[in-house]
Design a protein around this motif. Sequence first.
Motif, PDB file in Angstrom:
ATOM      1  N   THR A   1       0.858  -1.204   0.000  1.00 57.08           N
ATOM      2  CA  THR A   1       0.000   0.000   0.000  1.00 57.08           C
ATOM      3  C   THR A   1       0.887   1.245   0.000  1.00 57.08           C
ATOM      4  O   THR A   1       2.000   1.239   0.539  1.00 57.08           O
ATOM      5  CB  THR A   1      -0.927   0.043   1.236  1.00 57.08           C
ATOM      6  OG1 THR A   1      -0.165  -0.218   2.414  1.00 57.08           O
ATOM      7  CG2 THR A   1      -2.053  -0.968   1.117  1.00 57.08           C
TER       8      THR A   1
ATOM      9  N   SER B   1       0.614   4.291   3.407  1.00 56.47           N
ATOM     10  CA  SER B   1       0.124   3.322   4.393  1.00 56.47           C
ATOM     11  C   SER B   1      -0.119   4.028   5.722  1.00 56.47           C
ATOM     12  O   SER B   1       0.585   4.986   6.054  1.00 56.47           O
ATOM     13  CB  SER B   1       1.161   2.209   4.608  1.00 56.47           C
ATOM     14  OG  SER B   1       1.462   1.559   3.390  1.00 56.47           O
TER      15      SER B   1
ATOM     16  N   GLY C   1      -4.201   1.294   3.885  1.00 59.53           N
ATOM     17  CA  GLY C   1      -3.496   2.143   2.924  1.00 59.53           C
ATOM     18  C   GLY C   1      -4.155   2.064   1.564  1.00 59.53           C
ATOM     19  O   GLY C   1      -5.105   1.314   1.351  1.00 59.53           O
TER      20      GLY C   1
END
Length: 351
Positions: free
Chosen positions: A265, A268, A298
């Motif tokens: 992600t 995040s 995220g």
Amino acid sequence: MNMGNTVQQDLLRQVEELRVEAQAALAQADTAEKVAAWHGEYLGRKGRLTGILRNLGSLTPDERPQVGKVANEVKTALEEALEERQAAIAQAELEALRRLESVDVTLPGRLQTLGKLHITTRTLRDIYGIFAEMGFQVFDGPEVETDEYNFQLLNMPPGHPARDMWDTFYTTTPGLLLRTHTSPGQIHAMRRYAPEPIRVILPGKCYRYEAVDASHETMFYQVEGLAVGRHITLSDLKGVLLNFANQMYGEGRVARFRKSYFPFTEPSVEMDIDCVFCGGKGCSICKYTGWLELLGAGMVHPRVLAWGGYDPGEFSGFAFGMGPDRIAMQKYGINDIRYFFSNDARLLERV
Ligand SMILES: [Zn+2]
């Protein structure tokens, strides 16, 4: 004195004695077997009455009918008594059987112990219900994963230092392992639904080669969430997760997002909520910080989106992962995760 008459008197006396004795014996016979034996002894073909009547030959022809008549009357009387006795015994046996099989309705009932759902199951169902209202469906992924799904497609090529965040159980088959998180389910879901928009939660067991203590088990649950579509932003992530926190812990929750790092992600975050036990003042459960760590989240990394089959120039998405075991521990005030799998029913009685 008439000899024959004496013999007649003697036989009549014997018949009368037999009647008295037979009736007394019959009263003692309390089973079908004893009654049958009684019949053999007194009335049978080789029985005592027959034995007496064999002596009729010693009487004169005039005397015989009288003894014969009395003997027949005794025989009939004994046969009637026998029938009565047999009926009484059959009745008694029937009643005994009925008593044996009867239910005493005045006894108090036996307390039934009802089964209960495990608190992790209950927590999972609460989570499913809350996300279902926001349009998320449950998606199942496999617990035995490939290195490719568990790491590589989540932006962790071989040798990536982030792999050290997950101590892994490897199998004897190269490239095959027990999933360390539910995140590989993101790839499975994207490859199933691309290029359609996605809203799924991915619950299930994960495995880590960790030292077991009060807050760590080698097996635990995670619930992953994934939304992919056009124009999805970090605001959507915050809105969905704050709504979840309000549903799970009660309205009016205060959330804070701290920046964090996950390979799959970008950006995040870690999401905390104000401690539901002390209202943010600080207590042992929140370790006197006033905040409870709720989950990591995220925006789905563009590379992960592309590996899932979505054009990152057109699509975006968010993902999150939470630990329902830890949520259950907080909610039910359990201080050791090992109770969850120790198979002790007292845990269920407590909550
Ligand atoms: Zn607290």
